[in-house]
Design a protein around this motif. Structure first.
Motif, PDB file in Angstrom:
ATOM      1  N   LYS A 210       5.787   2.198   7.493  1.00 45.33           N
ATOM      2  CA  LYS A 210       7.247   2.341   7.496  1.00 45.33           C
ATOM      3  C   LYS A 210       7.789   1.776   6.195  1.00 45.33           C
ATOM      4  O   LYS A 210       7.404   0.683   5.774  1.00 45.33           O
ATOM      5  CB  LYS A 210       7.874   1.627   8.689  1.00 45.33           C
ATOM      6  N   GLY A 211       8.686   2.530   5.574  1.00 45.32           N
ATOM      7  CA  GLY A 211       9.212   2.102   4.280  1.00 45.32           C
ATOM      8  C   GLY A 211       8.076   2.021   3.279  1.00 45.32           C
ATOM      9  O   GLY A 211       7.249   2.925   3.182  1.00 45.32           O
ATOM     10  N   ASP A 212       8.006   0.915   2.570  1.00 47.23           N
ATOM     11  CA  ASP A 212       6.938   0.743   1.580  1.00 47.23           C
ATOM     12  C   ASP A 212       5.816  -0.153   2.091  1.00 47.23           C
ATOM     13  O   ASP A 212       5.039  -0.684   1.315  1.00 47.23           O
ATOM     14  CB  ASP A 212       7.498   0.192   0.265  1.00 47.23           C
TER      15      ASP A 212
ATOM     16  N   THR B 252       1.504  -3.396   0.693  1.00 40.59           N
ATOM     17  CA  THR B 252       2.573  -2.605   0.096  1.00 40.59           C
ATOM     18  C   THR B 252       1.999  -1.279  -0.401  1.00 40.59           C
ATOM     19  O   THR B 252       0.969  -1.258  -1.081  1.00 40.59           O
ATOM     20  CB  THR B 252       3.226  -3.369  -1.072  1.00 40.59           C
ATOM     21  N   LEU B 253       2.686  -0.191  -0.056  1.00 37.91           N
ATOM     22  CA  LEU B 253       2.252   1.134  -0.495  1.00 37.91           C
ATOM     23  C   LEU B 253       2.377   1.267  -2.004  1.00 37.91           C
ATOM     24  O   LEU B 253       3.320   0.756  -2.598  1.00 37.91           O
ATOM     25  CB  LEU B 253       3.116   2.217   0.157  1.00 37.91           C
ATOM     26  N   SER B 254       1.440   1.984  -2.602  1.00 39.31           N
ATOM     27  CA  SER B 254       1.560   2.290  -4.032  1.00 39.31           C
ATOM     28  C   SER B 254       2.614   3.374  -4.202  1.00 39.31           C
ATOM     29  O   SER B 254       2.899   4.136  -3.296  1.00 39.31           O
ATOM     30  CB  SER B 254       0.216   2.762  -4.593  1.00 39.31           C
ATOM     31  N   ALA B 255       3.181   3.453  -5.383  1.00 35.02           N
ATOM     32  CA  ALA B 255       4.200   4.441  -5.654  1.00 35.02           C
ATOM     33  C   ALA B 255       3.674   5.855  -5.501  1.00 35.02           C
ATOM     34  O   ALA B 255       4.412   6.781  -5.179  1.00 35.02           O
ATOM     35  CB  ALA B 255       4.770   4.242  -7.057  1.00 35.02           C
TER      36      ALA B 255
ATOM     37  N   HIS C 110      -2.621   3.226  -0.136  1.00 33.87           N
ATOM     38  CA  HIS C 110      -2.491   4.681  -0.150  1.00 33.87           C
ATOM     39  C   HIS C 110      -2.016   5.237   1.189  1.00 33.87           C
ATOM     40  O   HIS C 110      -1.697   6.419   1.284  1.00 33.87           O
ATOM     41  CB  HIS C 110      -3.822   5.304  -0.550  1.00 33.87           C
ATOM     42  N   GLY C 111      -2.004   4.400   2.249  1.00 29.17           N
ATOM     43  CA  GLY C 111      -1.530   4.860   3.545  1.00 29.17           C
ATOM     44  C   GLY C 111      -2.322   4.283   4.702  1.00 29.17           C
ATOM     45  O   GLY C 111      -2.983   3.251   4.576  1.00 29.17           O
ATOM     46  N   ILE C 112      -2.226   4.975   5.854  1.00 31.99           N
ATOM     47  CA  ILE C 112      -2.955   4.576   7.055  1.00 31.99           C
ATOM     48  C   ILE C 112      -3.808   5.760   7.507  1.00 31.99           C
ATOM     49  O   ILE C 112      -3.356   6.897   7.546  1.00 31.99           O
ATOM     50  CB  ILE C 112      -2.012   4.085   8.182  1.00 31.99           C
ATOM     51  N   PHE C 113      -5.064   5.451   7.842  1.00 30.86           N
ATOM     52  CA  PHE C 113      -6.049   6.489   8.126  1.00 30.86           C
ATOM     53  C   PHE C 113      -6.863   6.132   9.361  1.00 30.86           C
ATOM     54  O   PHE C 113      -7.047   4.962   9.679  1.00 30.86           O
ATOM     55  CB  PHE C 113      -7.009   6.641   6.943  1.00 30.86           C
TER      56      PHE C 113
ATOM     57  N   GLY D 251     -12.046  -4.860  -0.878  1.00 30.77           N
ATOM     58  CA  GLY D 251     -11.141  -4.523  -1.967  1.00 30.77           C
ATOM     59  C   GLY D 251      -9.707  -4.569  -1.475  1.00 30.77           C
ATOM     60  O   GLY D 251      -9.279  -5.554  -0.871  1.00 30.77           O
ATOM     61  N   ASP D 252      -8.950  -3.496  -1.708  1.00 26.10           N
ATOM     62  CA  ASP D 252      -7.569  -3.452  -1.222  1.00 26.10           C
ATOM     63  C   ASP D 252      -7.453  -2.699   0.105  1.00 26.10           C
ATOM     64  O   ASP D 252      -6.374  -2.257   0.486  1.00 26.10           O
ATOM     65  CB  ASP D 252      -6.629  -2.869  -2.281  1.00 26.10           C
TER      66      ASP D 252
END
Length: 196
Positions: free
Chosen positions: A9-11, A186-189, A117-120, A43-44
């Motif tokens: 949600k959001g960033d 935090t999501l990347s741009a 990069h998101g949720i998977f 990693g991230d």
């Protein structure tokens, strides 16, 4: 037997998990388990697995040997787990059989991944999904999904939505209990626009 959720949600993306392990009719709560955190970091990326307790250490060891872990898109995740499958069989003695008429060998895992990069989600025959809002796995997933669906449009905080999902799973599922573990990223741009 678990409740694991991811929320976007959001960033922000969040991954959260309960803390109970279950072996048949015996449950091990966080107070008795020195390693009750079901989420691990590479990693991230934050990853959590539903299924046999053996999967946790196996996957941490297997992914630990990867020089460059690519988990930034559906295609990259699929390729990573396609290459990993033979190693799981050869080095860690994975039994890939489920049903005789299954189209592919199984790794018997359900997994959620949260990263910039998101949720998977990754499933037993290496199916990979990218979720736009939230998802859950484990025996408490139905309770978590319903609870998060109810509050998603009412709450602006991804961490609060994830907490609602975990608490619902822990309230109603016998295979899940608090405390929870939660990580926020935090999501990347460029999230959702990465090339494979």
């Amino acid at each position: 037997m678990t409740t694991i959720v991811v929320v976007r949600k959001g960033d922000q993306v969040v991954i959260a998990a309960d803390s109970q392990s279950t072996f048949g009719d015996t449950r091990i709560s966080a107070g008795f388990d020195a390693a009750w955190n079901k989420i691990f970091r590479k990693g991230d990326n934050y990853l959590a697995i539903s299924g046999s307790a053996a999967h946790d250490l196996v996957l941490q060891q297997a992914l630990g040997k990867e020089k460059r872990l690519r988990l930034h898109s559906r295609a990259a995740i699929f390729e990573t787990f396609r290459k990993l499958h033979p190693r799981l069989k050869e080095e860690f003695f994975l039994n890939p059989k489920e049903e005789e008429d299954d189209p592919y060998e199984s790794n018997h895992m359900s997994m959620l991944i949260a990263n910039p990069h998101g949720i998977f989600g990754v499933y037993s025959m290496r199916e990979v999904y990218e979720y736009t809002r939230f998802w859950a796995i484990g025996s408490g997933r139905e309770f978590a999904l319903g609870a998060m669906h109810t509050v998603y449009d009412q709450l602006d905080d991804a961490a609060a939505i994830a907490r609602v999902g975990i608490e619902a799973g822990c309230t109603f599922d016998v295979g899940s209990s608090l405390p929870e573990t939660q990580y926020v990223v935090t999501l990347s741009a460029a999230a959702g626009n990465e090339e494979d």
